[in-house]
Design a protein around this motif. Structure first.
Motif, PDB file in Angstrom:
ATOM      1  N   ARG A   1      -5.115  10.359  10.584  1.00 34.04           N
ATOM      2  CA  ARG A   1      -5.355  11.631   9.908  1.00 34.04           C
ATOM      3  C   ARG A   1      -4.056  12.224   9.379  1.00 34.04           C
ATOM      4  NH1 ARG A   1      -7.545  15.277  14.126  1.00 34.04           N
ATOM      5  NH2 ARG A   1      -9.587  14.388  13.661  1.00 34.04           N
ATOM      6  N   ASP A   2      -4.102  12.836   8.197  1.00 32.41           N
ATOM      7  CA  ASP A   2      -2.938  13.520   7.644  1.00 32.41           C
ATOM      8  C   ASP A   2      -2.803  14.900   8.282  1.00 32.41           C
ATOM      9  OD1 ASP A   2      -2.192  11.475   5.941  1.00 32.41           O
ATOM     10  OD2 ASP A   2      -3.430  12.209   4.289  1.00 32.41           O
ATOM     11  N   TRP A   3      -1.576  15.415   8.322  1.00 30.83           N
ATOM     12  CA  TRP A   3      -1.310  16.692   8.976  1.00 30.83           C
ATOM     13  C   TRP A   3      -2.116  17.837   8.369  1.00 30.83           C
ATOM     14  CZ3 TRP A   3       0.327  20.995   6.400  1.00 30.83           C
ATOM     15  CH2 TRP A   3       0.856  20.818   5.112  1.00 30.83           C
ATOM     16  N   ASN A   4      -2.293  17.822   7.031  1.00 31.09           N
ATOM     17  CA  ASN A   4      -2.992  18.935   6.376  1.00 31.09           C
ATOM     18  C   ASN A   4      -4.488  18.934   6.683  1.00 31.09           C
ATOM     19  OD1 ASN A   4      -2.802  16.530   4.716  1.00 31.09           O
ATOM     20  ND2 ASN A   4      -3.851  17.673   3.119  1.00 31.09           N
ATOM     21  N   ILE A   5      -5.028  17.773   6.995  1.00 31.87           N
ATOM     22  CA  ILE A   5      -6.434  17.703   7.418  1.00 31.87           C
ATOM     23  C   ILE A   5      -6.568  18.328   8.801  1.00 31.87           C
ATOM     24  CG2 ILE A   5      -8.399  16.188   7.839  1.00 31.87           C
ATOM     25  CD1 ILE A   5      -7.439  16.350   4.916  1.00 31.87           C
ATOM     26  N   ALA A   6      -5.553  18.121   9.634  1.00 32.76           N
ATOM     27  CA  ALA A   6      -5.544  18.758  10.959  1.00 32.76           C
ATOM     28  C   ALA A   6      -5.452  20.273  10.811  1.00 32.76           C
ATOM     29  CB  ALA A   6      -4.375  18.234  11.784  1.00 32.76           C
ATOM     30  N   THR A   7      -4.637  20.732   9.873  1.00 29.36           N
ATOM     31  CA  THR A   7      -4.548  22.171   9.615  1.00 29.36           C
ATOM     32  C   THR A   7      -5.895  22.718   9.176  1.00 29.36           C
ATOM     33  OG1 THR A   7      -2.243  21.875   8.899  1.00 29.36           O
ATOM     34  CG2 THR A   7      -3.302  23.966   8.347  1.00 29.36           C
ATOM     35  N   ALA A   8      -6.593  21.958   8.348  1.00 30.39           N
ATOM     36  CA  ALA A   8      -7.923  22.376   7.880  1.00 30.39           C
ATOM     37  C   ALA A   8      -8.894  22.538   9.042  1.00 30.39           C
ATOM     38  CB  ALA A   8      -8.466  21.365   6.871  1.00 30.39           C
ATOM     39  N   MET A   9      -8.745  21.735  10.082  1.00 32.13           N
ATOM     40  CA  MET A   9      -9.603  21.852  11.262  1.00 32.13           C
ATOM     41  C   MET A   9      -9.394  23.193  11.947  1.00 32.13           C
ATOM     42  SD  MET A   9      -9.013  17.984  12.710  1.00 32.13           S
ATOM     43  CE  MET A   9      -9.775  18.306  14.312  1.00 32.13           C
ATOM     44  N   VAL A  10      -8.140  23.657  11.967  1.00 31.70           N
ATOM     45  CA  VAL A  10      -7.856  24.968  12.550  1.00 31.70           C
ATOM     46  C   VAL A  10      -8.399  26.068  11.643  1.00 31.70           C
ATOM     47  CG1 VAL A  10      -6.033  26.520  13.372  1.00 31.70           C
ATOM     48  CG2 VAL A  10      -5.784  24.047  13.674  1.00 31.70           C
ATOM     49  N   ILE A  11      -8.210  25.913  10.348  1.00 27.35           N
ATOM     50  CA  ILE A  11      -8.712  26.894   9.379  1.00 27.35           C
ATOM     51  C   ILE A  11     -10.220  27.052   9.484  1.00 27.35           C
ATOM     52  CG2 ILE A  11      -9.033  27.337   6.905  1.00 27.35           C
ATOM     53  CD1 ILE A  11      -6.315  25.946   6.444  1.00 27.35           C
ATOM     54  N   GLN A  12     -10.927  25.930   9.671  1.00 24.20           N
ATOM     55  CA  GLN A  12     -12.389  25.918   9.669  1.00 24.20           C
ATOM     56  C   GLN A  12     -13.012  26.217  11.028  1.00 24.20           C
ATOM     57  OE1 GLN A  12     -13.051  21.960   8.157  1.00 24.20           O
ATOM     58  NE2 GLN A  12     -12.150  22.441   6.164  1.00 24.20           N
ATOM     59  N   GLU A  13     -12.184  26.664  11.985  1.00 25.64           N
ATOM     60  CA  GLU A  13     -12.658  27.023  13.328  1.00 25.64           C
ATOM     61  C   GLU A  13     -13.219  25.830  14.098  1.00 25.64           C
ATOM     62  OE1 GLU A  13     -15.046  30.518  13.853  1.00 25.64           O
ATOM     63  OE2 GLU A  13     -14.059  31.606  12.235  1.00 25.64           O
ATOM     64  N   LYS A  14     -12.711  24.645  13.780  1.00 27.64           N
ATOM     65  CA  LYS A  14     -13.095  23.459  14.538  1.00 27.64           C
ATOM     66  C   LYS A  14     -12.112  23.215  15.688  1.00 27.64           C
ATOM     67  CE  LYS A  14     -15.165  21.101  10.541  1.00 27.64           C
ATOM     68  NZ  LYS A  14     -15.074  19.914   9.638  1.00 27.64           N
ATOM     69  N   ALA A  15     -10.883  23.714  15.516  1.00 28.37           N
ATOM     70  CA  ALA A  15      -9.831  23.497  16.515  1.00 28.37           C
ATOM     71  C   ALA A  15      -9.061  24.782  16.757  1.00 28.37           C
ATOM     72  CB  ALA A  15      -8.882  22.392  16.049  1.00 28.37           C
ATOM     73  N   GLY A  16      -8.418  24.844  17.923  1.00 28.83           N
ATOM     74  CA  GLY A  16      -7.693  26.056  18.295  1.00 28.83           C
ATOM     75  C   GLY A  16      -6.254  26.086  17.841  1.00 28.83           C
ATOM     76  N   PHE A  17      -5.488  25.040  18.191  1.00 26.13           N
ATOM     77  CA  PHE A  17      -4.044  25.035  17.952  1.00 26.13           C
ATOM     78  C   PHE A  17      -3.607  23.856  17.079  1.00 26.13           C
ATOM     79  CE2 PHE A  17      -4.101  26.978  22.358  1.00 26.13           C
ATOM     80  CZ  PHE A  17      -3.653  28.244  21.984  1.00 26.13           C
ATOM     81  N   GLN A  18      -2.431  24.028  16.481  1.00 26.35           N
ATOM     82  CA  GLN A  18      -1.717  22.925  15.841  1.00 26.35           C
ATOM     83  C   GLN A  18      -0.219  23.175  15.966  1.00 26.35           C
ATOM     84  OE1 GLN A  18      -1.925  22.500  11.541  1.00 26.35           O
ATOM     85  NE2 GLN A  18      -1.398  20.331  11.616  1.00 26.35           N
ATOM     86  N   LEU A  19       0.525  22.147  16.340  1.00 25.43           N
ATOM     87  CA  LEU A  19       1.981  22.171  16.327  1.00 25.43           C
ATOM     88  C   LEU A  19       2.430  21.595  14.992  1.00 25.43           C
ATOM     89  CD1 LEU A  19       2.535  20.770  19.917  1.00 25.43           C
ATOM     90  CD2 LEU A  19       3.338  23.019  19.160  1.00 25.43           C
ATOM     91  N   MET A  20       3.126  22.394  14.186  1.00 24.75           N
ATOM     92  CA  MET A  20       3.528  21.914  12.854  1.00 24.75           C
ATOM     93  C   MET A  20       4.526  22.879  12.242  1.00 24.75           C
ATOM     94  SD  MET A  20       3.428  19.545  10.647  1.00 24.75           S
ATOM     95  CE  MET A  20       2.303  18.519  11.605  1.00 24.75           C
ATOM     96  N   GLY A  21       5.321  22.384  11.303  1.00 27.77           N
ATOM     97  CA  GLY A  21       6.271  23.210  10.586  1.00 27.77           C
ATOM     98  C   GLY A  21       5.569  24.234   9.720  1.00 27.77           C
ATOM     99  N   ASP A  22       6.345  25.176   9.155  1.00 26.17           N
ATOM    100  CA  ASP A  22       5.715  26.293   8.445  1.00 26.17           C
ATOM    101  C   ASP A  22       5.153  25.940   7.071  1.00 26.17           C
ATOM    102  OD1 ASP A  22       8.132  26.107   7.084  1.00 26.17           O
ATOM    103  OD2 ASP A  22       8.969  27.895   8.016  1.00 26.17           O
ATOM    104  N   TRP A  23       5.238  24.655   6.680  1.00 26.12           N
ATOM    105  CA  TRP A  23       4.493  24.250   5.488  1.00 26.12           C
ATOM    106  C   TRP A  23       2.990  24.319   5.748  1.00 26.12           C
ATOM    107  CZ3 TRP A  23       8.355  21.469   7.871  1.00 26.12           C
ATOM    108  CH2 TRP A  23       7.963  20.475   8.763  1.00 26.12           C
ATOM    109  N   ALA A  24       2.595  24.310   7.030  1.00 27.95           N
ATOM    110  CA  ALA A  24       1.179  24.475   7.374  1.00 27.95           C
ATOM    111  C   ALA A  24       0.672  25.850   6.950  1.00 27.95           C
ATOM    112  CB  ALA A  24       0.978  24.278   8.876  1.00 27.95           C
ATOM    113  N   LYS A  25       1.569  26.825   6.951  1.00 23.94           N
ATOM    114  CA  LYS A  25       1.170  28.176   6.550  1.00 23.94           C
ATOM    115  C   LYS A  25       0.632  28.198   5.124  1.00 23.94           C
ATOM    116  CE  LYS A  25       4.214  31.252   5.428  1.00 23.94           C
ATOM    117  NZ  LYS A  25       5.359  32.184   5.486  1.00 23.94           N
ATOM    118  N   GLY A  26       1.203  27.351   4.284  1.00 21.14           N
ATOM    119  CA  GLY A  26       0.731  27.274   2.906  1.00 21.14           C
ATOM    120  C   GLY A  26      -0.730  26.889   2.817  1.00 21.14           C
ATOM    121  N   GLU A  27      -1.186  26.054   3.762  1.00 26.07           N
ATOM    122  CA  GLU A  27      -2.592  25.640   3.794  1.00 26.07           C
ATOM    123  C   GLU A  27      -3.489  26.821   4.178  1.00 26.07           C
ATOM    124  OE1 GLU A  27      -3.584  22.324   3.013  1.00 26.07           O
ATOM    125  OE2 GLU A  27      -1.501  22.298   2.348  1.00 26.07           O
TER     126      GLU A  27
END
Length: 416
Positions: free
Chosen positions: A244-270
Motif C-alpha cells: 500500500r502507498d502512504w497516501n492510501i493509508a492517509t485516506a483510511m484515516v480521512i475516511q474514518e476507517k483507521a485511527g492513527f498514522q505515523l507520517m511526515g507533514d506531507w500527509a496534511k496535504g491529503e
C-alpha cells in the motif's frame, strides 16, 4: 555517487542546445503536479520580475531518481543547469566533485547564518562554504489521527507516550476500527521506525545510531527496545498494508476507517485536499515519546558553477528569491511544509504548521532538531538503503529476533 570522470562512460549524454543566454536561469526539479507546480510558477514570476529568463527543467517520476540520471548526464557534458533539486548528504557528494558554486557572498549579504538553524545551515555547506539553498522544512515525526474515530473509541486526546499510544490502539481496535494505518514498502517501514527509535531511545541514541552509525548504539539495549516496540506497533496494523502507498493509508484515516498514522507533514496535504480541518476533523501531534524533538526533511537546490557572468547574477538572484519571505510563504502554504527561515510570519498557516514552526525553533535551540534518516537527510544514500532493508526485513519477518536485526544493522553500517 560515481566519480564524474567514470560516469561519462556509463551514462549517455543528453543532447543540449547552445549555452545559456545572458540572464537565463535553468532549474532542474521534479515538482510537476498540484501545489508544487503552482509554487514553481511563483518562483518563475519572481525571477522574471528581476528581468531574468526562466528555463524550466522539470523531470517527472521516480521521486527524483530520473532527475538525477539526467543531471549527471548534463554535468558530464559540461552543461549543468543553474540549479538542481538535491538534498541531504548527497549535496556534499556533489560538492566533492568540484562542480558546485560557492554561495558565500550571497549568503553573507542575506544573513543566512542568522536566518537558519545551525543544523540546517551546516547541511547546506561543504567545507564551510554554502553550496546550496534550502527551500522548506518538513517535519517527519508526526502522529496524525481522525478525531471522530478517537471519540467513538473513547480515546481522550493524542497519546504522549508509547504506553498511552498502545492503550489507545487497544480501545480503537475494540471499537471496530483499524488502529494504525500504514503503507507497505521499505520506505514507509523506516518512516515508521524513525519516531519509534527516537521516542524510545532519545536524541543522543538517535544521533549515535542513525547519524554516526555507532556500532554500540546499533547493538544496544535502546535499539532492542525500539525494535520490540516497532514489532508491537505492527500488531495494530491491518493485513492489507502490504504494497500500500502512504497516501492510501492517509485516506483510511480521512475516511474514518483507521485511527492513527505515523507520517511526515506531507500527509496534511491529503487531509486538507479532502476538505478536512486541522483540530476539528483531524489531529496532529509529535509522535509518542517525541516531545522536544523534531526530525527534519529539507528540500534544497544546489547551485552549479557557471561561466557566464549574467548567468551567475541570475543564479545569485534565484538563491535570494528562494530564501525570500515571499516565496517561503507561498511555497510552503502549497506544500504543507513550513518556511526554513526563522523570522517568518505564520499568520496564514494552519495550527499544525504553527505548531511545527514553534517546535522547529525550540528544538533548534535545545538540540532536539535532528535529520530524518528515513528521508535521506542523515546518511549517504547507500547507507540509508542498507538500513532501510534491515528494518523492512524485521517488520515483514515475525520470526526475526531483535538481536538478529541489530547484527544486520551493524553490517549495514559498513556500507559505502
Amino acid at each position: 555517487m560515481l566519480k564524474l570522470s567514470k560516469l561519462s562512460a556509463a551514462i549517455a549524454f543528453v543532447v543540449v542546445g547552445a549555452s545559456a543566454l545572458a540572464g537565463e536561469v535553468e532549474v532542474l526539479h521534479w515538482w510537476t503536479s498540484g501545489g508544487e507546480a503552482k509554487s514553481v510558477s511563483e518562483l518563475k514570476k519572481i525571477m522574471q520580475s528581476k528581468g531574468h529568463t526562466w528555463k524550466d527543467f522539470a523531470v517527472a517520476g521516480g521521486g527524483g531518481d530520473n532527475a538525477m540520471t539526467v543531471l549527471k548526464s548534463r554535468v558530464v557534458a559540461g552543461n549543468p543547469p543553474a540549479a538542481a533539486q538535491i538534498k541531504g548528504p548527497a549535496l556534499q557528494e556533489w560538492a566533492s566533485e568540484g562542480v558546485l558554486a560557492n554561495l558565500d557572498a550571497t549568503a553573507k549579504a542575506e544573513n543566512w547564518d542568522s536566518l537558519l538553524p545551525k543544523a540546517i545551515a551546516d547541511g547546506m555547506k561543504y567545507k564551510g562554504n554554502y553550496i546550496a539553498v534550502p527551500v522548506n522544512v518538513h517535519r517527519v515525526n508526526w502522529l496524525w489521527a481522525n478525531a471522530a474515530v478517537l471519540k467513538k473509541s473513547g480515546v481522550a486526546g493524542m497519546p504522549k507516550t508509547w504506553t498511552e499510544f498502545f492503550a489507545a490502539t487497544d480501545k480503537i481496535k475494540k471499537a471496530g476500527f483499524i488502529p494504525v494505518a500504514t503503507g507497505g514498502n521499505a520506505w514507509n517501514d523506516l518512516t515508521n521506525f524513525e519516531p519509534v527509535a527516537l521516542g524510545v531511545g532519545g536524541v543522543k541514541f538517535y544521533n549515535d545510531a542513525f547519524v554516526k552509525l555507532d556500532p554500540k548504539a546499533l547493538n544496544s539495549d535502546a535499539m532492542k527496545k525500539s525494535l520490540e516496540t516497532f514489532r508491537k506497533l505492527k500488531g495494530y496494523t491491518d493485513a492489507g498494508a502490504v504494497g500500500r502507498d502512504w497516501n492510501i493509508a492517509t485516506a483510511m484515516v480521512i475516511q474514518e476507517k483507521a485511527g492513527f498514522q505515523l507520517m511526515g507533514d506531507w500527509a496534511k496535504g491529503e487531509f486538507v485536499a479532502a476538505g478536512k480541518v486541522p483540530g476539528k476533523d483531524f489531529l496532529c501531534a509529535a509522535a509518542p515519546g517525541n516531545a522536544g524533538t523534531y526530525t527534519f526533511n529539507v528540500d534544497s537546490f544546489a547551485m552549479f558553477k557557471l561561466k557566464d557572468a549574467a548567468a551567475q547574477k541570475a543564479q545569485a538572484d534565484l538563491a535570494v528569491a528562494i530564501m525570500g519571505p515571499e516565496f517561503q510563504e507561498v511555497f510552503n502554504l502549497n506544500k504543507g511544509s513550513i518556511p526554513v527561515r526563522l523570522n517568518m510570519n505564520m499568520d496564514k498557516f494552519d495550527e499544525c504548521a504553527k505548531l511545527s514552526a514553534k517546535e522547529f525553533v525550540d528544538t533548534a535551540k535545545s538540540g532536539g532538531l535532528v535529520p530524518s534518516v528515513s528521508q535521506d537527510m542523515a546518511l549517504k544514500p547507500a547507507a540509508t538503503g542498507a538500513l532501510k532493508d534491515v528494518v523492512s526485513q524485521f517488520w515483514n519477518d515475525d520470526k526475526m529476533t531483535p538481536e538478529t536485526a541489530m547484527k544486520n544493522m551493524v553490517k549495514a553500517a559498513t556500507t559505502k
